[in-house]
Design an enzyme around this catalytic site. Sequence first.
Site, PDB file in Angstrom:
ATOM      1  N   SER A 141       0.855  -1.181   0.000  1.00  0.00           N
ATOM      2  CA  SER A 141       0.000   0.000   0.000  1.00  0.00           C
ATOM      3  C   SER A 141       0.888   1.226   0.000  1.00  0.00           C
ATOM      4  O   SER A 141       2.065   1.158   0.375  1.00  0.00           O
ATOM      5  CB  SER A 141      -0.890  -0.004   1.257  1.00  0.00           C
ATOM      6  OG  SER A 141      -1.484   1.256   1.492  1.00  0.00           O
ATOM      7  N   TYR A 154      -1.831  -1.512  10.581  1.00  0.00           N
ATOM      8  CA  TYR A 154      -1.990  -1.703   9.134  1.00  0.00           C
ATOM      9  C   TYR A 154      -0.801  -1.131   8.375  1.00  0.00           C
ATOM     10  O   TYR A 154      -0.192  -1.804   7.536  1.00  0.00           O
ATOM     11  CB  TYR A 154      -3.284  -1.043   8.652  1.00  0.00           C
ATOM     12  CG  TYR A 154      -3.432  -1.082   7.147  1.00  0.00           C
ATOM     13  CD1 TYR A 154      -3.809  -2.248   6.504  1.00  0.00           C
ATOM     14  CD2 TYR A 154      -3.170   0.054   6.372  1.00  0.00           C
ATOM     15  CE1 TYR A 154      -3.930  -2.296   5.127  1.00  0.00           C
ATOM     16  CE2 TYR A 154      -3.288   0.012   4.992  1.00  0.00           C
ATOM     17  CZ  TYR A 154      -3.675  -1.165   4.378  1.00  0.00           C
ATOM     18  OH  TYR A 154      -3.772  -1.207   3.006  1.00  0.00           O
TER      19      TYR A 154
END
Length: 266
Positions: A141, A154
């Site tokens: 990401s 995350y």
Amino acid sequence: MPTASTALITGASSGIGAEFAAQLAARGHDLVLVARSADRLEELAKRLGDAHGITAHVLVQDLAVPDAARRIGAELDERGLTVDLLVNNAGFGTSGRFEAIDGQRDHDQLMVNVVALVDLTHELLPGMLARGKGSVINVASTAAFQPTPYLAVYGASKTFVLNFSMALRQEYRGRGIRVLAFCPGPVETAFFEVIGTRKAAVTGSFATPESVVKAALKALAADRAYVTPGLSNALNAHLTPRRPRVLVAAIAERMSRGVRDARQGG
């Protein structure tokens, strides 16, 4: 891109995973579709098989359990399947103040985002080496490039995925294996429903699964180390490491306050 008879995709039942399945099927790859949702996988397998004349195998597995990768490997052996392209796509996020997040949920997040990804690579990469060819796409990401307050676990998990992928790429260059870290920004998927707020997309702009997967497969074909689809995402990825770490964390905290406030209800 490199020829691969069969591609295994985790988190294949929806979103980016389902789009990887669709684009790879259109290129003639057989598929192994892995997720927890049997009905959705079966529907996707039938649709892609009918549309493209490929064989799509369904493998139902919760990647949060400790021996998930071993179970997948055993099932592949039982079915006589070899995998030449591994897409470690499965993952989810948590958001809010760290002390307010359920500890078991963060544990499961790390099991899916990190442990299962590494374990499944351990399961499948040796076979690729033995055959002299293979590819791995690990979905990270843009959160991988800086600390991410209020999405702390995350963001850290995706930093691991990025660095792990780039290290593997260096190890296996010249040995027939390609490894790509795929680092998209916000994408229109159910990710933001699971995480609990669309404010987790701190840039406010969303790409489509179709466009980012197309960029990932193009980058794999070019044997790139990582790809961040979108000009602003690519610029941030290149510029962020050149700034002082404490400053980067402070800027990220300010940009992520909307996530904190959304989880607190205002």
